[in-house]
Design a protein around this motif. Structure first.
Motif, PDB file in Angstrom:
ATOM      1  N   GLN A 369       0.802  -1.284  -0.044  1.00  0.00           N
ATOM      2  CA  GLN A 369      -0.001  -0.070   0.022  1.00  0.00           C
ATOM      3  C   GLN A 369       0.678   1.291  -0.054  1.00  0.00           C
ATOM      4  OE1 GLN A 369      -2.777   0.091   3.260  1.00  0.00           O
ATOM      5  NE2 GLN A 369      -3.443  -2.239   2.784  1.00  0.00           N
ATOM      6  N   ASN A 370       2.139   0.970   0.492  1.00  0.00           N
ATOM      7  CA  ASN A 370       2.908   2.036   0.702  1.00  0.00           C
ATOM      8  C   ASN A 370       4.139   2.214  -0.404  1.00  0.00           C
ATOM      9  OD1 ASN A 370       2.084   3.352   2.920  1.00  0.00           O
ATOM     10  ND2 ASN A 370       3.528   2.544   4.241  1.00  0.00           N
ATOM     11  N   ASN A 372       4.357   3.528  -2.947  1.00  0.00           N
ATOM     12  CA  ASN A 372       4.590   5.129  -3.756  1.00  0.00           C
ATOM     13  C   ASN A 372       5.623   5.821  -3.062  1.00  0.00           C
ATOM     14  OD1 ASN A 372       2.746   4.272  -5.565  1.00  0.00           O
ATOM     15  ND2 ASN A 372       1.320   6.135  -5.149  1.00  0.00           N
ATOM     16  N   THR A 373       5.827   5.429  -1.598  1.00  0.00           N
ATOM     17  CA  THR A 373       6.797   6.361  -1.028  1.00  0.00           C
ATOM     18  C   THR A 373       8.141   5.600  -0.815  1.00  0.00           C
ATOM     19  OG1 THR A 373       5.883   5.164   0.931  1.00  0.00           O
ATOM     20  CG2 THR A 373       5.037   7.120   0.415  1.00  0.00           C
ATOM     21  N   THR A 374       8.353   4.240  -1.174  1.00  0.00           N
ATOM     22  CA  THR A 374       9.327   3.532  -0.963  1.00  0.00           C
ATOM     23  C   THR A 374       9.835   2.791  -2.129  1.00  0.00           C
ATOM     24  OG1 THR A 374       8.037   1.841   0.232  1.00  0.00           O
ATOM     25  CG2 THR A 374       9.675   3.089   1.600  1.00  0.00           C
ATOM     26  N   GLY A 375      11.187   2.805  -2.417  1.00  0.00           N
ATOM     27  CA  GLY A 375      11.677   1.720  -3.443  1.00  0.00           C
ATOM     28  C   GLY A 375      11.621   0.411  -2.911  1.00  0.00           C
ATOM     29  N   ILE A 516      15.462   5.594  -5.435  1.00  0.00           N
ATOM     30  CA  ILE A 516      14.762   6.460  -4.657  1.00  0.00           C
ATOM     31  C   ILE A 516      13.283   6.765  -5.236  1.00  0.00           C
ATOM     32  CG2 ILE A 516      15.608   8.405  -5.986  1.00  0.00           C
ATOM     33  CD1 ILE A 516      15.171  10.101  -3.707  1.00  0.00           C
TER      34      ILE A 516
ATOM     35  N   GLN B  79       1.514   1.897  10.076  1.00  0.00           N
ATOM     36  CA  GLN B  79       2.241   1.733   8.879  1.00  0.00           C
ATOM     37  C   GLN B  79       3.423   2.311   8.750  1.00  0.00           C
ATOM     38  OE1 GLN B  79      -1.398   3.148   7.305  1.00  0.00           O
ATOM     39  NE2 GLN B  79      -0.374   4.068   5.517  1.00  0.00           N
ATOM     40  N   TYR B 302      14.235  11.001   4.777  1.00  0.00           N
ATOM     41  CA  TYR B 302      13.478  11.308   3.567  1.00  0.00           C
ATOM     42  C   TYR B 302      12.113  10.808   3.595  1.00  0.00           C
ATOM     43  CZ  TYR B 302      13.766  12.953  -0.925  1.00  0.00           C
ATOM     44  OH  TYR B 302      13.718  13.529  -2.210  1.00  0.00           O
ATOM     45  N   PHE B 303      11.775   9.485   3.695  1.00  0.00           N
ATOM     46  CA  PHE B 303      10.507   8.982   3.454  1.00  0.00           C
ATOM     47  C   PHE B 303       9.341   9.140   4.451  1.00  0.00           C
ATOM     48  CE2 PHE B 303      13.462   6.471   0.939  1.00  0.00           C
ATOM     49  CZ  PHE B 303      12.900   6.856  -0.463  1.00  0.00           C
ATOM     50  N   ASP B 331       0.445  11.795   0.369  1.00  0.00           N
ATOM     51  CA  ASP B 331       1.857  12.318   0.270  1.00  0.00           C
ATOM     52  C   ASP B 331       2.247  12.530  -1.189  1.00  0.00           C
ATOM     53  OD1 ASP B 331       1.801  10.122  -1.573  1.00  0.00           O
ATOM     54  OD2 ASP B 331       2.641   8.554  -0.088  1.00  0.00           O
ATOM     55  N   TYR B 332       3.357  12.762  -1.478  1.00  0.00           N
ATOM     56  CA  TYR B 332       3.966  13.451  -2.634  1.00  0.00           C
ATOM     57  C   TYR B 332       3.422  12.490  -3.866  1.00  0.00           C
ATOM     58  CZ  TYR B 332       7.969  10.552  -2.574  1.00  0.00           C
ATOM     59  OH  TYR B 332       8.848   9.329  -2.322  1.00  0.00           O
ATOM     60  N   SER B 333       3.243  11.387  -3.517  1.00  0.00           N
ATOM     61  CA  SER B 333       2.789  10.383  -4.598  1.00  0.00           C
ATOM     62  C   SER B 333       1.197  10.353  -4.894  1.00  0.00           C
ATOM     63  CB  SER B 333       3.292   9.191  -4.440  1.00  0.00           C
ATOM     64  OG  SER B 333       4.691   9.102  -4.015  1.00  0.00           O
ATOM     65  N   ILE B 335      -0.711   9.298  -2.680  1.00  0.00           N
ATOM     66  CA  ILE B 335      -1.692   8.442  -2.051  1.00  0.00           C
ATOM     67  C   ILE B 335      -2.186   8.960  -0.616  1.00  0.00           C
ATOM     68  CG2 ILE B 335      -1.150   6.333  -0.320  1.00  0.00           C
ATOM     69  CD1 ILE B 335      -0.737   5.649  -3.274  1.00  0.00           C
TER      70      ILE B 335
END
Lengths: 1146, 474
Positions: A369-370, A372-375, A516, B79, B302-303, B331-333, B335
């Motif tokens: 679900q996340n 988009n924020t993590t590689g 990234i 999360q 960062y994240f 968030d910036y993506s 979501i």
């Protein structure tokens, strides 16, 4: 000093210089003055050698030399034979002069060159196959004698079963028995190490071993020639050759344990009398004549504070040859390093890795679900696709199964290879006694096993020693080094995912995922003109060009003038300069450059388009480093016999040194290497936070930097030794070092370091005469104080800088004020015995030392309330006790068969005796950062492991033997820890065997380190690159805790460092780090004379294997020298090395 | 002939004229030779050096931030824990959010403590050095002294509120923080009492006024109004309403610029919304409403994203531009987040402002006025701030009829305006003394009034190195 007088002094000097050049031939007239009463003839001969330069060679059979005589003789210009006739007449000694060597024999031996009866003929050569002239050949049966001529040829009358003995100065005597078939007997004679070791070279002076009080060890080039075969660093060649000297795998030296906590424990390197600033790589190992290691307080008080870690004195070859003939010496070496074997790391299989990774994903380490924020990885991608409904459960399973088939170790050849090294060395030496020259050139091209890393180097060395007159000697030397190196970072295999391949079948670079921007978002950027977000280590390697060019020159000149008998003034000067320029060019195909370009590619509202605010194109980083330094030293030395019983040897002098370093770094953007152009950009707007590709503010702060240091030293020193009756010697030395550094508080500026010593030559005593098998027995002792302030300073120090936003000048503290700071001091006692028995067949030394260090400086931990978390301060006291044993044994030496053993053994016990501000905390003990009282400096502790909990989590025992979970309050009680031992080996040493037979020689060399400990490797329970194949044994279900110690994969909630520390540093992982290594095995063959056709004087072919065999006390195949002992991590795998070498002399 | 000449030359000249002068030359020039100072480093002793020491934003203006997570403003969804845990500072923040006994292991530094005492060390170096500095009096010398006094006072005020009880009737016996006033790395100081610390802060600030200029070049350089502002904040924490009013009023007279958010928007590059919310543009230049610049040290990498607590979201009125500019639903993506997020660089990052702004001065004055029963004046202050924060279309003047109603409005406004500036925990502590009964709820964990954990633990490492320092009750 009046400036006007300077030119006049120089004029005068030059005039004299020229005059001496003219006059030198005129001044060879000899003035001899001898006046002895009741002195052994041997002593008289030594004095004649000193005054005239004539050496005397005689065998042990000549008892007359021990007799005490009265002798008075004065001459000015009379032929030398006058002296010899007078001296030897009536003493039953006959003599023969050959060059400057005088052979003495009992009168009954007739020294004749032509013999009437059966003649035995042959050639005598030395260990380098050069003809040996002036060797005294004696027929022990018939008492006849002969001498070899300039071609090394001899002839002597003998009959079957006669025994011949060959003797020559500095050579081991050779015995042969004539067989029934009288024929040519070619004899090879070997350098007598023991005879050469009769002197001690301190760098300042060469003193006779008979009088030395300190602890010195000596290695000659014969052994170094073997250990340094094809080497570029002489230090590696010292491995296992000298007791008390530890050499690690990188060639770093440590002498007699650590006497300082600070990181710099390297000894001082002195080359031909000068400490050098340039690196070991500027010394051509082939040029080394010998190396002397100075180990005790006497060393430091000669060389000053920088010598507190010991001194390595290197003497390079100085030319000259028999008959003034020019000798060429050429060596070609070919060496191969085997490709590293990464199975050494015990990496997990891909299947085990993926099983573990899937478990971590299920535990929430990665949440699709996340995404988009993590590689994420390829495994993560499958889970993401599953979450998005792009694949089914079966698709997921199939994807995982496909990944399990991959392993990127199969693409190891992209990064590693068998590495080749070519090395060619040519040296020329020759000249007369008046003018000796030596010149050499070595070229080395070395590829590293890691692809992209290679270097080429060339060293030129020229040395000339001119005897301008018998009293004036001038030496000049130039050593220059050129080195070009290419470096690249290679894939280490320590971290990373085994299924992540680097290239596909067509050689295209594959994405490495973890960058990234997550994989599924990348194409959205590419539509907007962004460059690739992919990072690939192979692509990075192929598109970076990091080269450095080094140029270093060392120039030295020295003038020795004998003011009056035994008093010499020396003025020596050394100038060194070196440059290293590094260019690192990374083009747009590197992730580094693409990343920077992408970060500041943003949408511009006014233009309605995406624009780059950061220059797009190759980035060139240039760094320049430069050093220069000079040393000027002026000494007056006295080596004089005051009367029969009293002699004195002393040096007093000053030394001035300057070492300056300078450098800067620059960066150029969009550098076009063909057009030679660069781009500009708005520096301030990017440094002051600019909106980035994500709409966040981000800054880019790269600024050029500069450094400059200028260290200056002024030193005064003196040392003196007084000898009574050639039996008892007292010595003393002192030195004051001053510098312009912050550290020298005036309070301590004049604190001298000093030493005293004594020596008793027992073997010279009357009562020892009956023990004829004892050739040498000397007792010696020294005591002294060393001091060291290092770079620490009692004053507050702040570094300069600029406030990036306002350009205001800025200062930042790097060092707090500490008025309580004191210099570190070490008191060193050394007691030793030197011995030689049975015609020097067995010789050696035993030393005991005790070093007590006070006020040790270290980067001590501070209570942060003081404003600093650490600072240079006096933290502890420590002792080093130890024993060094060196034994040389010449076990067999007859009929062309030679068997030598060189054995050394070192024992060092290091113990911290006092800690000024102890920290009693378990975590600190485990980390090993702070000294602990009554423990060695590098100690190792373990937690007492209490097994895994029912949930598979790590547990340890506390001091009350209760089980403590990682979740409970931290276990800080040090009493609950188990002390394991020391990480520096208390026992270490080496052994070199040398077997020679008819031109063949076989030399195995062993080294060992014993008695230290390690933590065995365990797997990390994470994906950060510390995983081993033990990961498969991790706790996975209830009950596993009974069979495994590998914990469960931790859940995503907070994990303290206790988890890892408890588990990794538990007592179940304790092991021994002891090992014995066959560090080298060398086979060489000298071609027989008859094949050399008078063109060559010697041809030798050698083959060597390094790192061939290892015995370890641990059963886990860990090579303790390639391993992080405390934390149980592997370091780069050991590699085997093979060398083939051809040496020609002509 | 030649031989004769050479021999004479040798005897007379050689020995003395060449060799001895060489010796003399070397000895004579020794002192000059050694008298070369290293470059790039100095031992700070001059007024210029001290001025330069005060120019480093990293050393002088970075402030603590662990107190952020001991507040009811923040929400950490499950999360995000994993990614938070993978960062050293993140781990402590999660422990703080969970109200754990200790935030750091015994071998870890607590950056809040370390950074603060580094600032104090620098100030102490300057103030001690000035006692013996012989340079003639100058305005720069005064400025250096005044700045050092303000920075030291500000730092102690933050430290004592983070690591000790708030100022109250027992302050003369309550343990405060260790209070070095001289640079001495060998000192092992015990904790001074809360009152002693406050006394020193007050003394330093009052003294500084005489040395400080009316205006300074950059917001990290304190001026007179900065000292007034810190005094106002201190008196507010002490409950001295008269003086809180007096000093906030004095500071606000010269420093009263309040950005009108209505003239900014996300879409307008010349008046970009990001330039008025906390943290952008950076620090030292440009922002007109900063009275004393300080920023929260970086806590997250960062994240990682922190979210507004629901409780805090509910405090914002309709049309409050502070919420629009300072929060993000995704968030910036893109979501969507469970609660509105404070994206890293927009708030909880290196440049989140934590110093004193004109708006805080206004709020201190308003609170003091309300406490002193000057209801209408208090409300007037609130309205003058809100007019510039709330969309003109949604804006209505507030009204209050009683001082306590006015105080409620002031406190609500204070929480919204100063959100994520590190002030909330300190406010909760002092307001609970008033009986406002504020609890902090993080999931199932509750920090109820009277809980000793409202006071942060002294770092275990400090205690292990200095036995004179006593730990706070846990």
């Amino acid at each position: 000093m009046n400036i006007k007088t300077v030119p006049r002094v120089i004029q005068r000097l030059m005039l004299l210089f020229i005059l001496f050049l003219f006059a030198s031939s005129e001044l060879s007239a000899q003035k001899i003055e001898l006046n002895f009463k009741d002195t052994p003839l041997m002593t008289v001969l030594k004095e004649i050698t000193r005054q005239t330069g004539y050496d005397f060679v005689y065998s042990n059979a000549l008892k007359a030399v021990d007799k005490k005589i009265d002798f008075v003789y004065t001459s000015n210009n009379a032929p030398i034979t006058n002296l010899f006739n007078k001296l030897f007449a009536g003493r039953n000694i006959s003599y023969k002069i050959n060059n400057k060597q005088v052979i003495l024999a009992p009168n009954e031996i007739i020294l004749r060159e032509k013999q009437d009866k059966i003649i035995v003929k042959g050639i005598v050569v030395d260990d380098e196959n050069l003809p040996l002239a002036g060797v005294f050949v004696q027929n022990l049966t018939s008492k006849k004698g002969a001498i070899s001529d300039n071609k090394g040829e001899y002839s002597i009358e003998a009959k079957a079963s006669d025994e011949l003995v060959f003797t020559s100065m500095g050579m081991l005597a050779q015995h042969i028995r004539i067989s029934s078939k009288a024929d040519g007997y070619n004899i090879q004679m070997f350098t007598d190490n023991i005879a050469l070791k009769d002197v001690v070279i301190t760098g300042y002076q060469t003193i006779s071993k008979e009088r030395a009080t300190g602890s010195f060890s000596y290695v000659d080039n014969k052994k170094l020639g073997i250990t340094n075969l094809a080497s570029t660093d002489f230090a590696k060649g010292l491995t296992g050759l000298i007791s008390g000297v530890l050499v690690d795998k990188d060639g770093d030296l440590q002498i007699r344990g650590v006497s300082s906590i600070k990181s710099d424990t390297k000894p001082l390197i002195v080359v031909d009398g000068f400490p050098i600033e340039s690196g070991n790589y500027t010394i051509n190992p082939n040029d080394i004549e010998n190396i002397t290691v100075l180990k005790d307080a006497a060393a430091a008080s000669i060389w000053g504070v920088r010598a507190s870690n010991g001194v390595v004195v290197i003497k390079t070859k100085s030319g000259g040859s028999v008959n003034g003939k020019t000798i060429f010496d050429f060596t070609a070496n070919f060496s191969v390093d085997e490709k590293p074997d990464f199975s050494y790391y015990q990496l997990p299989s891909t299947s085990d890795y993926i099983d573990f990774e899937v478990e971590t994903i299920n535990k929430g380490w990665f949440n699709p679900q996340n995404a988009n924020t993590t590689g994420y990885s390829q495994v993560g991608e499958l889970f993401y696709k599953k979450y998005k409904g792009l694949i089914t459960d079966a698709g997921l399973a199939e994807g995982l199964a496909n990944l399990k088939k991959l392993n990127n170790l199969s693409q190891q050849n992209l990064f590693y290879r068998n590495a080749l090294k070519n090395q060619y060395n040519l040296s020329i030496q020759g000249g007369s006694n008046e003018n000796k020259y030596y010149a050499s050139m070595i070229y080395t091209k070395q590829l590293s096993t890691a692809i992209g890393n290679e270097d080429k180097s060339m060293i030129f060395n020229v040395k000339n020693i001119m005897e301008l007159s018998p009293k004036l000697k001038l030496s000049l030397g130039v050593n220059s080094t050129f080195k070009n190196a290419k470096t690249a970072s290679s894939y280490s295999y320590v971290s990373g995912r085994p299924y992540n391949m680097f290239v596909d079948d067509d050689g295209n670079y594959l994405s490495q995922y973890n960058t990234i921007v997550p994989e599924h978002l990348k194409s959205g950027y590419y539509d907007k003109g962004y460059l690739s977000w992919n990072s690939n280590p192979k692509q990075e390697l192929d598109n970076s060009n990091n080269t450095s060019k080094t140029f270093e020159v060392r120039f030295n000149a020295g003038l020795d003038y004998e003011i009056t008998k035994g008093v010499v003034f020396s003025s020596k000067f050394l100038y060194e300069i070196g440059y290293t320029n590094t260019d690192n060019l990374r083009n747009l195909n590197t992730y580094y450059v693409r990343y920077l370009s992408n970060v500041w590619r943003v949408y511009d509202n006014t233009k309605g388009a995406y624009v780059n605010k950061f220059p797009v194109g190759p980035i060139l980083d240039k760094t320049k480093n430069q050093f220069n330094g000079w040393t000027s030293r002026n000494t007056i030395s006295i080596d004089r016999k005051l009367s029969d019983d009293h002699s004195i040897n002393a040096v007093i002098g000053t030394e001035v040194r300057k070492v300056a370093n300078k450098g800067n770094s620059e960066r150029y953007y969009n550098y076009d290497e063909n057009a030679l152009t660069v781009d500009n950009y708005d520096v301030l707007s990017l440094s002051n936070y600019s909106i980035n590709y994500k709409g966040e503010s981000e800054s880019y702060n790269w600024s050029p930097n500069f450094y400059e240091t200028d260290k200056r030293f002024f030193s005064l020193f003196a040392n003196a030794a007084y000898t009574y009756k050639e039996l008892y010697t007292l010595s003393g030395s002192a030195r004051i070092d001053q510098s312009n550094l912050f550290g020298t508080d005036p309070k301590y500026r004049y604190q001298p370091i000093w030493s005293i010593g004594a020596n008793w030559r027992i073997s010279g005593e009357e009562f020892m005469r009956s023990l004829s098998f004892v050739d040498r027995l000397i007792l010696r002792a020294t005591y002294g104080i060393n001091g060291n302030i290092g770079n620490s300073s009692p004053y507050p120090i702040a570094g300069t800088g600029k406030n990036f936003n306002t350009q205001e000048n800025m200062l930042t503290f790097s060092n707090p004020e500490n008025q309580q700071l004191r210099p570190e001091r070490t008191a060193v006692i050394n007691m030793g015995v030197d011995f030689a028995f049975m015609n020097n067949r067995i010789s050696g030394s035993i030393d005991y030392y005790r070093k007590r260090s006070f006020d040790l400086l270290s980067n001590g931990v501070l209570d942060a309330t003081t404003g600093f978390t650490s600072a240079e301060k006096n933290v502890a006291e420590m002792t080093n006790n130890g024993v060094d044993i060196n034994i040389n044994a010449n076990i067999i030496n007859r009929d062309g068969f030679l068997f030598d053993v060189v054995f050394n053994f070192g024992y060092n016990k290091n113990e911290v005796t006092k800690v000024y501000m102890p920290t009693n905390n378990a975590a600190t003990y485990i980390s090993g950062n702070n000294p602990i009282v009554n423990k060695p400096l590098s100690y190792m502790y373990s937690y007492k492991w209490a097994g895994l909990s029912a949930a598979g989590e790590p547990q340890v025992y506390n001091a009350k033997n209760e089980i403590v979970s990682w979740k409970s309050a931290e276990m800080t009680d040090v009493n609950a820890l188990h002390y394991v031992g020391t990480l520096t080996p208390p026992f270490y040493g080496g052994m070199m065997l040398n077997l020679q037979y008819h031109g063949f020689s076989l030399t195995p060399q062993f080294t060992w380190k014993m008695g230290h400990v390690l933590h065995l490797p365990t797997t990390g329970i994470d994906l950060y690159g510390t995983m081993t194949n033990q990961i498969a044994q991790r706790w996975q279900k209830a009950g596993d805790e009974k069979t495994t110690n590998i914990p469960v994969t931790y859940s995503s909630s907070s994990v303290s460092s206790n988890w890892t520390r408890y588990y990794r540093c538990a007592d179940i992982w304790e092991g021994s780090a002891s090992f014995i290594r066959l560090s080298s095995l060398t086979l060489s063959y000298d071609l027989p004379k008859k094949y050399l056709h008078n063109i060559f004087s010697g041809i030798r072919v050698s083959a060597q294997g390094n790192n061939l065999w290892l015995w370890t006390a641990n059963n886990n195949d860990i090579d303790p020298e390639y391993y992080d002992l405390r934390n149980g991590y592997y370091s780069f795998p050991p590699v085997k090395n093979f060398v083939l070498s051809v040496n020609l002399k002509f | 002939m030649l031989n004769q000449l050479i021999k004479r030359q040798m005897k007379i000249d050689y020995k003395y004229k060449i060799l001895l002068p060489l010796f003399v030359l070397l000895l004579a020039s020794c002192n000059d030779f050694l008298d070369v100072k290293p470059k790039g480093v100095v031992t700070p002793t001059t007024v210029d050096d001290y001025y330069a020491l005060l120019s480093s934003p990293l050393e002088m203006t970075r402030m603590s931030s662990n107190q952020l997570y001991f507040s009811d403003d923040i929400y950490l969804p499950e999360q995000f824990r994993a990614s938070a845990n993978s960062y050293p500072n993140g781990k402590a923040s999660v422990r703080a959010y969970d109200f754990e006994d200790y935030l750091y292991d015994s071998n870890e530094e607590d950056p809040d403590w370390t950074i603060a005492y580094r600032t104090i060390y620098i100030c102490n170096t300057i103030l001690t050095g000035l006692e013996t500095n012989t340079e003639p009096a100058s305005s720069k010398k005064n400025i250096v002294k005044g700045e050092a006094l303000v920075h030291r006072a500000y730092t102690y005020l933050t430290l004592v509120n983070e690591y000790a009880n708030n100022y109250c009737s027992t302050s003369s016996t309550d343990l405060g923080v260790p209070m070095p006033l001289k640079p001495d790395i060998n000192a092992q100081l015990a904790r001074s009492t809360v009152k002693e610390v406050y006394d020193q802060i007050e003394k330093d600030l009052l003294e500084s006024i005489a040395y400080l200029p009316d205006n300074s070049d950059y917001s990290y350089r304190p001026k007179k109004a900065s000292a007034y502002g810190v005094l106002a904040r201190m008196y507010l924490f002490m409950g001295n309403w008269e003086k809180a009013y007096e000093y906030s009023n004095m500071a606000y007279k010269t420093d009263n610029y309040i950005y009108d958010f209505n003239t900014y928007s996300w879409a307008n590059p010349s008046n970009h919304a990001a330039s008025v919310i906390n943290g952008y543009p950076s620090s030292s230049t440009g922002k007109k409403d900063i009275v004393l610049h300080k920023y929260l040290r970086s806590v997250m990498s960062y994240f990682f994203v922190f979210l507004f607590s629901t409780d805090l979201v509910n405090q914002y009125d309709n049309g409050d531009l502070r919420f629009e500019f300072g929060s993000s639903p995704s968030d910036y993506s893109l979501i969507v987040l469970p609660n509105p997020g404070i994206l890293d660089t927009k708030a909880v990052y290196d440049y989140n402002h934590a110093g004193i702004t004109s708006a805080e001065l206004l709020l201190i004055r308003a609170e003091a006025l309300a406490r002193l029963s000057k209801t209408q004046e208090a409300i007037n202050d609130l309205n003058s701030l809100r007019k510039k924060r709330i969309k003109t279309s949604d804006y209505k003047d507030l009204t209050a009829t009683t001082p306590s109603k006015a105080l409620d409005l002031v406190l609500k406004e204070r929480r919204v305006e100063l959100a994520f500036g590190g002030m909330r925990l300190f406010d909760i502590k002092r307001l609970n003394v008033d009986g406002r009964n504020i609890s902090i709820k993080h999931g199932n964990n509750i920090l109820a009034p009277g809980d000793p954990k409202f006071v942060l633990p002294i770092p275990s490492k400090v205690i292990s190195l200095n036995p004179n320092i006593k730990q706070n009750p846990r």
